[in-house]
Design a protein around this motif. Structure first.
Motif, short mmCIF file in Angstrom:
data_model
loop_
_atom_site.label_atom_id
_atom_site.label_comp_id
_atom_site.label_asym_id
_atom_site.label_seq_id
_atom_site.Cartn_x
_atom_site.Cartn_y
_atom_site.Cartn_z
N LYS A 185 -77.02 -53.76 25.05
CA LYS A 185 -75.98 -53.04 24.20
C LYS A 185 -75.59 -51.61 25.37
N LEU A 186 -76.53 -51.19 25.79
CA LEU A 186 -76.53 -50.46 27.07
C LEU A 186 -75.57 -50.91 27.78
N GLN A 187 -75.59 -52.10 28.14
CA GLN A 187 -74.52 -52.41 29.49
C GLN A 187 -73.67 -53.15 28.84
N ASP A 188 -73.02 -53.24 27.79
CA ASP A 188 -72.03 -54.09 27.48
C ASP A 188 -70.69 -52.72 26.72
N ALA A 189 -71.56 -51.24 26.17
CA ALA A 189 -71.30 -49.97 26.18
C ALA A 189 -70.39 -49.54 27.62
N ILE A 190 -71.21 -50.09 28.60
CA ILE A 190 -70.58 -48.82 29.94
C ILE A 190 -69.81 -49.57 30.65
N GLU A 191 -70.42 -51.27 30.32
CA GLU A 191 -68.94 -51.73 30.96
C GLU A 191 -67.66 -51.62 29.89
N GLN A 192 -67.67 -51.68 28.67
CA GLN A 192 -66.47 -51.17 27.85
C GLN A 192 -65.61 -49.77 28.98
N LEU A 193 -66.47 -48.56 28.90
CA LEU A 193 -65.89 -47.59 28.47
C LEU A 193 -65.71 -47.86 30.33
N ARG A 194 -65.70 -49.48 31.15
CA ARG A 194 -65.45 -49.16 32.78
C ARG A 194 -63.85 -49.62 32.11
N VAL A 221 -61.76 -51.82 15.49
CA VAL A 221 -61.77 -51.62 16.62
C VAL A 221 -61.04 -52.10 17.79
N GLY A 222 -60.83 -53.63 17.85
CA GLY A 222 -59.52 -53.82 18.85
C GLY A 222 -58.79 -53.15 18.61
N GLN A 223 -58.02 -52.38 17.89
CA GLN A 223 -56.30 -51.74 17.62
C GLN A 223 -57.57 -49.94 18.12
N ARG A 224 -58.17 -50.29 18.28
CA ARG A 224 -58.83 -48.71 18.25
C ARG A 224 -58.78 -48.58 19.93
N GLN A 225 -59.83 -49.99 20.78
CA GLN A 225 -59.69 -49.58 22.13
C GLN A 225 -58.08 -50.24 22.64
N ASN A 226 -57.49 -50.74 22.17
CA ASN A 226 -56.07 -50.49 22.75
C ASN A 226 -55.42 -48.85 22.64
N GLY A 227 -55.44 -48.47 22.19
CA GLY A 227 -55.53 -46.78 22.24
C GLY A 227 -55.74 -46.13 23.16
N PHE A 228 -57.23 -45.77 23.36
CA PHE A 228 -58.13 -45.71 24.63
C PHE A 228 -57.42 -46.26 25.95
N LEU A 229 -56.82 -47.89 25.79
CA LEU A 229 -55.74 -48.24 27.21
C LEU A 229 -55.15 -47.71 27.19
N ALA A 230 -54.22 -47.13 26.38
CA ALA A 230 -52.99 -46.99 26.26
C ALA A 230 -53.10 -45.49 26.69
N LEU A 231 -54.27 -44.72 26.30
CA LEU A 231 -54.02 -42.98 26.57
C LEU A 231 -54.38 -43.45 28.44
N PHE A 232 -55.14 -43.97 28.96
CA PHE A 232 -56.26 -44.38 30.72
C PHE A 232 -55.47 -45.65 31.27
N PRO A 233 -54.16 -45.92 31.23
CA PRO A 233 -53.60 -46.68 31.66
C PRO A 233 -53.77 -48.12 32.87
N ASN A 234 -54.61 -46.51 34.01
CA ASN A 234 -54.90 -46.81 35.48
C ASN A 234 -56.57 -46.54 35.35
N GLN A 235 -57.01 -46.64 36.35
CA GLN A 235 -58.68 -46.69 36.92
C GLN A 235 -57.91 -45.29 37.93
N VAL A 236 -58.93 -44.08 37.30
CA VAL A 236 -58.83 -42.93 38.45
C VAL A 236 -60.19 -42.97 38.47
N LEU A 237 -60.58 -42.79 39.51
CA LEU A 237 -62.49 -42.72 39.79
C LEU A 237 -62.26 -41.38 40.47
N ARG A 238 -63.95 -40.69 40.12
CA ARG A 238 -64.35 -39.23 40.63
C ARG A 238 -65.31 -39.74 41.78
#
Length: 714
Positions: A63-72, A374-391
């Motif tokens: 579950k943790l692996q799925d969660a972190i992969e989804q965040l990425r 869930v899908g709509q929600r995740q698309n909403g976050f992807l719209a906020l962060f469309p590009n990858q920003v690394l730290r």
């Protein structure tokens, strides 16, 4: 005006309050750099807190692996897993085990959950910053509180708990050395045990303003100030004392973290500043300005967009984001109070429009406990962060304080000894505990007993140096090099320090302070008339702090202070006189100046000294009594060496600069004045005005331009 707000929610239930704010608390005597700051740091924070509520996910590797992969995939870049909550660690802790605190939080497969989170975050390119959620807060029923009741603080009525979003909680005493050691040991353990990218502290690394009336704190405050804490917990000096103590602890905590991992992110996620300081004694803006915070996430849990936006434009946020990566904590929902994607998007876009990052509370509410699919929600976050920003934590480096000027308190008594009069400055040498050391404007160099030294590295020279004080005391000891911290400001590099191991009196003054056997309180000499090493340690302070200082006295019962760093603003009102330049000495940085003022006029009633204007004068906080050293007995006339009487009024002037007069006496150690006849003196008349002079005048020392300034305090 009335400002509705939601108290930061770190558990299950929101709590609604209303607080009236009529004024804005300002940091006094502190001048931050603003005009010369660089543009906003580019690393945008896109984070989420992993809480106790997320533990069902965190404890299962799949579950943790799925969660972190989804965040990425959603282009998040930072996670903040909780490691300290409810009086328990979320990892197997040797520190907690020594305190008798059990461990309940193994993963489903027996794994170390925090190690798994950090490893998986590393594989996905996310920063993992363990979150020290509860700070000084702990349930009264926890093993920690029940096993260490002396570690708890209380309100004035004896109450030991307060109501928080986490329920009824007790508070560990942040001023108690055993509490500080326990918290430090936990934090250092996390930084050492795991390959984490930093550590985060939130609004609970603080103390509610009503607390601090336990016996330990009352005794400490009374010892340091001479008075018990006032009954009003919001009395300004009492608030400042407690807030400053927490700040001093955070400085040491930062040093402990950086000693183990120099590029670790030292992150703080407080409330907005007015609330944090007034109600939680958390002076986080000072922490930012002092350079100990690498990242700030301000919690703004509001439903109303207008109220939310008003927090983003506060001056302290504008200042902070010019110094370090800065984000806003946004409520993404709770199990019993979901938050719409529309509200989240409007708040994120408002933050992004201000160049601010965001961190969401908490993971499962991102899309699992939400009003949208869930899908709509995740698309909403992807719209906020469309590009990858690394730290990149490799960019985290030691940051200098952003103050141009800083006012430090001067105390009337030192850490040891019973000196009746003096200005004492808190100094920590070689990582030791801060000690109140006598500040001496008449000498140069830091001189301390060996027991003042901490365990930081010390470079020994083997060279024994000697210093003779005005009262005839000879200080002897080895010259070493080590780091020091003056108030909250560390020196930029090791400085020369005399470690005093021997004190004795010269033959001409057999009754010097060494004869009494009074413990040596240390001396920090801040004069620029250096004759040899050690030199004035203020020369090695960072930035503007090294360009001079101002001493303000304590006449009329006011507070004394040392203002580090000269600015156009704090130079106003001073009348300046020039000093004579001295030859350079190898090993002493900067220019040297003869700090004895020329052309001083002295009149002593009942003597032949009547407006004698070829005298020299030294302004000296290190001498209790004023004195006049005369080369010829004929100049003294009828006056005999020793104490002057009240009929021998003393007047010392530099026309147009200052006009100081004193009737010799003994007003609680003030106004004493002596006459010394010294045929071997270098100058016909030398005046040392002593510490009493600072009761009437603020004195400015400018080593850049070779000047001293005087400002009449009356």
């Amino acid at each position: 005006m009335q400002l509705p707000f939601i108290y930061p929610i770190k558990r299950l239930l929101p709590v609604l309050f209303a607080i009236a704010f009529a004024t804005v608390l300002l940091l006094e005597n502190l001048t931050p750099v603003t005009a010369q700051l660089s543009q906003s740091p580019a690393q945008e924070i896109r984070g989420v807190w992993l809480t106790n509520n997320d533990f069902d996910i965190l404890r299962h590797r799949a579950k943790l692996q799925d969660a972190i992969e989804q965040l990425r995939r959603m282009n998040f870049n930072t996670i903040y897993p909780v490691v300290w909550n409810d009086g328990y660690t979320k990892y197997p802790s040797a520190v907690a085990q020594r305190m008798g605190i059990p461990f309940f939080f193994k993963g489903a497969e027996g794994q170390d959950v925090i190690a798994d989170i950090i490893a998986q975050a590393r594989r996905q390119g996310l920063l993992a910053i363990p979150w020290f959620e509860f700070g000084f807060m702990a349930p009264l029923t926890s093993e920690l509180a029940s096993e260490h009741p002396n570690w708890l603080t209380q309100k004035r009525d004896g109450t030991q708990t307060s109501i928080s979003a986490a329920g009824e909680v007790a508070w560990l005493n942040p001023f108690h050395p055993e509490v500080q050691k326990f918290i430090t040991d936990l934090v250092v353990e996390v930084v050492t045990k795991y390959n984490a990218d930093g550590i985060q502290f939130d609004d609970h690394m603080s103390l509610p303003v009503d607390f601090g009336y336990d016996k330990y704190t009352i005794d400490l405050y009374t010892k340091e100030t001479g008075n018990p804490p006032p009954p009003n917990p919001q009395a300004q000096a009492w608030m400042q004392w407690r807030a400053d103590k927490i700040t001093a602890f955070m400085i040491k905590l930062n040093q402990a973290v950086k000693a183990r991992k120099p590029n670790a992110i030292f992150s703080v996620s407080p409330n907005y500043y007015d609330f944090a300081y007034k109600f939680q004694l958390q002076d986080w803006l000072n922490w930012v300005r002092l350079g100990i915070v690498d990242e700030l996430v301000m919690q703004v849990y509001r439903d109303d967009l207008q109220t939310f936006n008003s927090k983003l434009t506060r001056p302290e946020i504008i200042e902070t984001q010019q110094l370090i990566p800065t984000g806003i904590g946004i409520m993404s929902g709770l199990r019993n109070r979901p938050v719409s994607m529309q509200q989240i998007q409007s708040q994120v876009r408002a933050a992004q429009g201000r160049g601010l990052g965001v961190v969401f509370f908490y993971y499962e509410s991102l899309w699992d406990y939400a009003p949208e699919p869930v899908g709509q929600r995740q698309n909403g976050f992807l719209a906020l962060f469309p590009n990858q920003v690394l730290r990149d934590i490799s960019q985290i480096t030691t940051r200098k304080p952003s103050y141009n000027s800083l006012s430090l308190p001067l105390y009337t008594k030192g850490s040891v000894g019973q000196r009746t009069r003096g200005y004492f400055l808190e100094v920590a040498v070689a990582g030791g505990q801060p000690r109140r050391i006598l500040m001496d404007t008449g000498s140069a160099g830091l001189r301390v007993p060996k027991e003042f030294l901490g365990n930081f590295p010390i470079r020994r020279t083997g060279k024994v140096v000697k210093e003779v004080l005005n009262d005839g005391t000879i200080l002897q000891g080895e010259l070493v090099y080590t780091n020091a911290r003056i108030g909250p400001i560390p020196t930029e590099e090791p400085i020369p320090v005399q470690v005093v191991t021997s004190r004795q009196c010269i033959a001409q003054k057999p009754n010097c302070s060494a004869k009494s056997g009074t413990p040596f309180s240390g001396i920090i000499g801040v004069n620029y008339f250096e004759k040899s090493l050690p030199h004035n340690p203020l020369r090695k302070l960072p930035g503007n702090f090294s360009n001079g200082f101002i001493v303000t006295g304590n006449s009329n019962g006011g507070n004394s202070s040392l203002i580090l760093g000269l600015t156009a603003e704090n130079r106003e009102g001073f009348k300046m006189t020039s000093l004579s330049k001295q030859p350079a000495i190898s090993g002493i940085p900067g220019s040297r100046w003869d700090s004895r003022l020329n052309g001083v006029c002295i009149t002593i009633t009942g003597s032949s000294m009547n407006n004698t204007c070829n005298s020299k004068m030294l302004t000296d906080t290190g001498t209790n009594s004023g004195f006049t050293e005369i080369k010829s007995a004929s100049l003294a006339g009828k006056l005999k060496p020793g104490k002057l009487r009240p009929e021998n009024k003393v007047q010392v002037t530099i026309p147009g600069i200052f006009d100081y007069s004193v009737v010799p006496g003994n007003r609680d150690g003030f106004d004493l004045w002596n006459i010394n006849v010294s045929p071997g003196a270098q100058h016909p008349v030398v005046v040392n005005s002593g510490i009493g002079f600072f009761d009437k005048y603020d004195v400015l020392f400018d080593p850049i331009n070779g000047q001293q300034g005087f400002r009449d305090r009356n």
